[in-house]
Design a protein around this motif. Structure first.
Motif, PDB file in Angstrom:
ATOM      1  N   THR A  54       0.802  -1.199   0.124  1.00 24.35           N
ATOM      2  CA  THR A  54      -0.148   0.097  -0.022  1.00 24.35           C
ATOM      3  C   THR A  54       0.733   1.430  -0.012  1.00 24.35           C
ATOM      4  OG1 THR A  54      -1.831  -1.313   1.154  1.00 24.35           O
ATOM      5  CG2 THR A  54      -1.705   1.217   1.519  1.00 24.35           C
ATOM      6  N   LEU A  55       1.910   1.368   0.809  1.00 23.63           N
ATOM      7  CA  LEU A  55       2.926   2.300   0.794  1.00 23.63           C
ATOM      8  C   LEU A  55       3.467   2.857  -0.502  1.00 23.63           C
ATOM      9  CD1 LEU A  55       5.341   3.264   3.864  1.00 23.63           C
ATOM     10  CD2 LEU A  55       6.163   3.408   1.315  1.00 23.63           C
ATOM     11  N   LEU A  56       3.778   1.517  -1.146  1.00 25.71           N
ATOM     12  CA  LEU A  56       4.540   1.627  -2.224  1.00 25.71           C
ATOM     13  C   LEU A  56       3.768   2.380  -3.547  1.00 25.71           C
ATOM     14  CD1 LEU A  56       6.568  -1.707  -2.621  1.00 25.71           C
ATOM     15  CD2 LEU A  56       7.532   0.709  -2.172  1.00 25.71           C
ATOM     16  N   TRP A  57       2.262   1.840  -3.636  1.00 26.64           N
ATOM     17  CA  TRP A  57       1.487   2.425  -4.512  1.00 26.64           C
ATOM     18  C   TRP A  57       0.982   3.895  -4.322  1.00 26.64           C
ATOM     19  CZ3 TRP A  57       0.600   0.541  -9.009  1.00 26.64           C
ATOM     20  CH2 TRP A  57       0.680  -0.657  -9.309  1.00 26.64           C
ATOM     21  N   LEU A  58       0.995   4.343  -3.053  1.00 20.18           N
ATOM     22  CA  LEU A  58       0.704   5.600  -2.581  1.00 20.18           C
ATOM     23  C   LEU A  58       1.857   6.442  -2.937  1.00 20.18           C
ATOM     24  CD1 LEU A  58      -0.983   5.399   1.017  1.00 20.18           C
ATOM     25  CD2 LEU A  58      -1.963   6.141  -1.218  1.00 20.18           C
ATOM     26  N   ASP A  59       3.100   6.048  -2.663  1.00 20.15           N
ATOM     27  CA  ASP A  59       4.259   6.618  -2.972  1.00 20.15           C
ATOM     28  C   ASP A  59       4.432   7.023  -4.679  1.00 20.15           C
ATOM     29  OD1 ASP A  59       7.201   7.395  -2.002  1.00 20.15           O
ATOM     30  OD2 ASP A  59       7.517   6.278  -3.622  1.00 20.15           O
ATOM     31  N   ALA A  60       4.039   5.813  -5.506  1.00 15.73           N
ATOM     32  CA  ALA A  60       4.128   5.967  -6.792  1.00 15.73           C
ATOM     33  C   ALA A  60       3.000   7.061  -7.240  1.00 15.73           C
ATOM     34  CB  ALA A  60       3.591   4.970  -7.503  1.00 15.73           C
ATOM     35  N   ALA A  61       2.001   7.114  -6.589  1.00 19.37           N
ATOM     36  CA  ALA A  61       0.967   8.284  -6.897  1.00 19.37           C
ATOM     37  C   ALA A  61       1.395   9.724  -6.490  1.00 19.37           C
ATOM     38  CB  ALA A  61      -0.380   8.008  -6.375  1.00 19.37           C
ATOM     39  N   GLY A  62       2.208   9.889  -5.330  1.00 17.03           N
ATOM     40  CA  GLY A  62       2.798  10.937  -5.163  1.00 17.03           C
ATOM     41  C   GLY A  62       3.804  11.430  -5.846  1.00 17.03           C
ATOM     42  N   MET A  63       4.461  10.496  -6.290  1.00 16.87           N
ATOM     43  CA  MET A  63       5.713  10.706  -7.099  1.00 16.87           C
ATOM     44  C   MET A  63       5.380  11.433  -8.538  1.00 16.87           C
ATOM     45  SD  MET A  63       8.855   8.206  -8.086  1.00 16.87           S
ATOM     46  CE  MET A  63       7.855   7.019  -9.039  1.00 16.87           C
ATOM     47  N   ALA A  64       4.381  10.669  -9.052  1.00 18.09           N
ATOM     48  CA  ALA A  64       3.754  11.021 -10.363  1.00 18.09           C
ATOM     49  C   ALA A  64       3.176  12.765 -10.339  1.00 18.09           C
ATOM     50  CB  ALA A  64       2.809  10.287 -10.822  1.00 18.09           C
ATOM     51  N   GLY A  84       0.747  18.358 -18.193  1.00 16.13           N
ATOM     52  CA  GLY A  84       0.951  17.778 -16.963  1.00 16.13           C
ATOM     53  C   GLY A  84       0.149  16.483 -16.763  1.00 16.13           C
ATOM     54  N   GLY A  85      -1.189  16.419 -17.389  1.00 13.60           N
ATOM     55  CA  GLY A  85      -1.676  15.046 -17.426  1.00 13.60           C
ATOM     56  C   GLY A  85      -0.667  13.868 -18.037  1.00 13.60           C
ATOM     57  N   ALA A  86      -0.234  14.360 -19.083  1.00 18.50           N
ATOM     58  CA  ALA A  86       0.720  13.117 -19.780  1.00 18.50           C
ATOM     59  C   ALA A  86       1.801  12.948 -18.861  1.00 18.50           C
ATOM     60  CB  ALA A  86       1.123  13.788 -21.243  1.00 18.50           C
ATOM     61  N   GLY A  87       2.471  13.786 -18.178  1.00 21.16           N
ATOM     62  CA  GLY A  87       3.430  13.553 -17.300  1.00 21.16           C
ATOM     63  C   GLY A  87       3.253  12.697 -16.320  1.00 21.16           C
ATOM     64  N   VAL A  88       2.015  13.045 -15.432  1.00 15.39           N
ATOM     65  CA  VAL A  88       1.693  12.116 -14.601  1.00 15.39           C
ATOM     66  C   VAL A  88       1.330  10.711 -14.913  1.00 15.39           C
ATOM     67  CG1 VAL A  88      -0.315  11.790 -12.955  1.00 15.39           C
ATOM     68  CG2 VAL A  88       0.691  13.971 -13.106  1.00 15.39           C
ATOM     69  N   ILE A  89       0.709  10.616 -15.908  1.00 10.46           N
ATOM     70  CA  ILE A  89       0.404   9.454 -16.627  1.00 10.46           C
ATOM     71  C   ILE A  89       1.685   8.442 -17.085  1.00 10.46           C
ATOM     72  CG2 ILE A  89      -0.669   7.986 -18.621  1.00 10.46           C
ATOM     73  CD1 ILE A  89      -2.785  10.352 -18.619  1.00 10.46           C
ATOM     74  N   ALA A  90       2.632   8.993 -17.613  1.00 14.32           N
ATOM     75  CA  ALA A  90       3.840   8.546 -17.835  1.00 14.32           C
ATOM     76  C   ALA A  90       4.500   8.129 -16.640  1.00 14.32           C
ATOM     77  CB  ALA A  90       4.745   9.229 -18.522  1.00 14.32           C
ATOM     78  N   CYS A  91       4.766   8.977 -15.620  1.00 16.32           N
ATOM     79  CA  CYS A  91       5.482   8.396 -14.440  1.00 16.32           C
ATOM     80  C   CYS A  91       4.679   7.377 -13.801  1.00 16.32           C
ATOM     81  CB  CYS A  91       5.560   9.800 -13.616  1.00 16.32           C
ATOM     82  SG  CYS A  91       6.654   9.435 -11.790  1.00 16.32           S
ATOM     83  N   PHE A  92       3.544   7.608 -13.536  1.00 19.95           N
ATOM     84  CA  PHE A  92       2.903   6.517 -12.736  1.00 19.95           C
ATOM     85  C   PHE A  92       2.827   5.190 -13.492  1.00 19.95           C
ATOM     86  CE2 PHE A  92      -0.913   4.312 -11.407  1.00 19.95           C
ATOM     87  CZ  PHE A  92      -0.784   4.237  -9.788  1.00 19.95           C
ATOM     88  N   GLY A  93       2.319   5.344 -14.696  1.00 16.71           N
ATOM     89  CA  GLY A  93       2.326   4.099 -15.519  1.00 16.71           C
ATOM     90  C   GLY A  93       3.755   3.287 -15.677  1.00 16.71           C
ATOM     91  N   VAL A  94       5.018   4.078 -15.622  1.00 15.79           N
ATOM     92  CA  VAL A  94       6.192   3.096 -15.585  1.00 15.79           C
ATOM     93  C   VAL A  94       6.462   2.785 -14.319  1.00 15.79           C
ATOM     94  CG1 VAL A  94       8.824   3.597 -15.674  1.00 15.79           C
ATOM     95  CG2 VAL A  94       7.196   4.322 -17.423  1.00 15.79           C
ATOM     96  N   ARG A  95       6.115   3.391 -13.113  1.00 12.91           N
ATOM     97  CA  ARG A  95       6.248   2.885 -11.883  1.00 12.91           C
ATOM     98  C   ARG A  95       5.380   1.622 -11.537  1.00 12.91           C
ATOM     99  NH1 ARG A  95       9.528   1.192  -7.961  1.00 12.91           N
ATOM    100  NH2 ARG A  95       8.806   1.656  -5.709  1.00 12.91           N
ATOM    101  N   ALA A  96       4.149   1.897 -11.884  1.00 17.79           N
ATOM    102  CA  ALA A  96       3.204   0.740 -11.706  1.00 17.79           C
ATOM    103  C   ALA A  96       3.502  -0.361 -12.495  1.00 17.79           C
ATOM    104  CB  ALA A  96       1.957   1.179 -12.171  1.00 17.79           C
ATOM    105  N   ALA A  97       4.094  -0.305 -13.658  1.00 12.69           N
ATOM    106  CA  ALA A  97       4.717  -1.553 -14.323  1.00 12.69           C
ATOM    107  C   ALA A  97       6.011  -2.175 -13.640  1.00 12.69           C
ATOM    108  CB  ALA A  97       5.250  -1.345 -15.765  1.00 12.69           C
ATOM    109  N   ALA A  98       6.781  -1.091 -13.046  1.00 18.68           N
ATOM    110  CA  ALA A  98       7.913  -1.706 -12.060  1.00 18.68           C
ATOM    111  C   ALA A  98       7.535  -2.444 -10.903  1.00 18.68           C
ATOM    112  CB  ALA A  98       8.765  -0.466 -11.763  1.00 18.68           C
ATOM    113  N   LEU A  99       6.309  -1.819 -10.100  1.00 19.97           N
ATOM    114  CA  LEU A  99       5.686  -2.657  -9.137  1.00 19.97           C
ATOM    115  C   LEU A  99       5.020  -3.945  -9.359  1.00 19.97           C
ATOM    116  CD1 LEU A  99       4.477   0.404  -7.272  1.00 19.97           C
ATOM    117  CD2 LEU A  99       6.341  -1.101  -6.569  1.00 19.97           C
ATOM    118  N   GLY A 100       4.311  -3.719 -10.316  1.00 20.62           N
ATOM    119  CA  GLY A 100       3.305  -4.962 -11.071  1.00 20.62           C
ATOM    120  C   GLY A 100       4.133  -6.142 -11.541  1.00 20.62           C
ATOM    121  N   CYS A 101       5.109  -5.747 -12.412  1.00 20.97           N
ATOM    122  CA  CYS A 101       5.797  -6.747 -13.149  1.00 20.97           C
ATOM    123  C   CYS A 101       7.257  -6.965 -12.753  1.00 20.97           C
ATOM    124  CB  CYS A 101       5.744  -6.357 -14.945  1.00 20.97           C
ATOM    125  SG  CYS A 101       4.499  -5.977 -15.447  1.00 20.97           S
ATOM    126  N   GLY A 102       7.436  -6.316 -11.737  1.00 20.17           N
ATOM    127  CA  GLY A 102       9.034  -6.435 -11.011  1.00 20.17           C
ATOM    128  C   GLY A 102      10.182  -6.148 -12.149  1.00 20.17           C
TER     129      GLY A 102
END
Length: 208
Positions: A95-105, A181-199
């Protein structure tokens, strides 16, 4: 903050508060995992929530954004109280990691936008996005004696850099701050989510 920075677009204003709130929640979650007091919850939340933005403002010569305003610290206090009331010690580290990903984006875009508002060049805008997005989490991990994500091969700083680059390139190309801004948030969160979800990880030095 310079006059009107938070009002550049509604998206920037929303991301500004969302980034503080989410990072503050991750700080309070770290305190919860360590079974700390409510005072420590608030301290961790505040340091994590405003840490990256504080470093950014000091580097670009801006007034530190939360010093003359009470709302940002108020957001941190509310986030800490909610984590305390929701008994977050039962939450998983994931949970902390996913929240951190959202805040980072959110903060990757906010940092780059703040740099642009103060006239720093594009490459420095990207650097401000990365610092804003990552420094609060680094402080949180040090205070909580948690392994720092910077010492692993996880895609973390590079995700923040991508989000900041997308925002800066977009605005330089003439896109609105909303679109960039929207594209930047999506790009950042998408890559971080892929890293968390797929290792996904980055290669290490001299990997074979």
């Amino acid at each position: 903050m310079i006059a009107g920075f938070a009002d550049v677009t509604p998206l920037i204003a929303v991301l500004d508060y969302a980034g503080v709130a989410v990072f503050a929640a991750t700080g309070a979650l770290a305190a919860a995992r360590a079974k700390q007091t409510i005072v420590t919850f608030v301290f961790f939340a505040a340091v994590t929530g405003v840490g990256g933005g504080t470093l950014r403002d000091l580097l670009i010569g801006a007034p530190v954004f939360w010093v003359h305003r009470s709302d940002y610290l108020g957001v941190c206090i509310v986030a800490a109280a909610l984590v305390w009331l929701l008994q977050a010690d039962r939450w998983r580290l994931r949970t902390l990691l996913w929240l951190d990903a959202a805040g980072m984006a959110a903060y990757a875009v906010i940092g780059a936008a703040k740099g642009a508002a103060y006239g720093v060049p594009p490459v420095a805008q990207v650097a401000m996005g990365v610092l804003t997005a990552s420094f609060g989490g680094i402080i949180r991990d040090l205070l909580a004696n948690e392994p720092s994500v910077l010492l692993s091969r996880e895609i973390y700083v590079s995700a923040a850099a991508l989000g900041a680059v997308v925002y800066v390139v977009g605005t330089q190309a003439g896109a609105s701050t909303f679109v960039a801004g929207g594209a930047g948030v999506i790009a950042c969160f998408g890559v971080r989510a892929a890293a968390l979800g797929c290792g996904l990880t980055l290669p290490g030095y001299r990997d074979r």
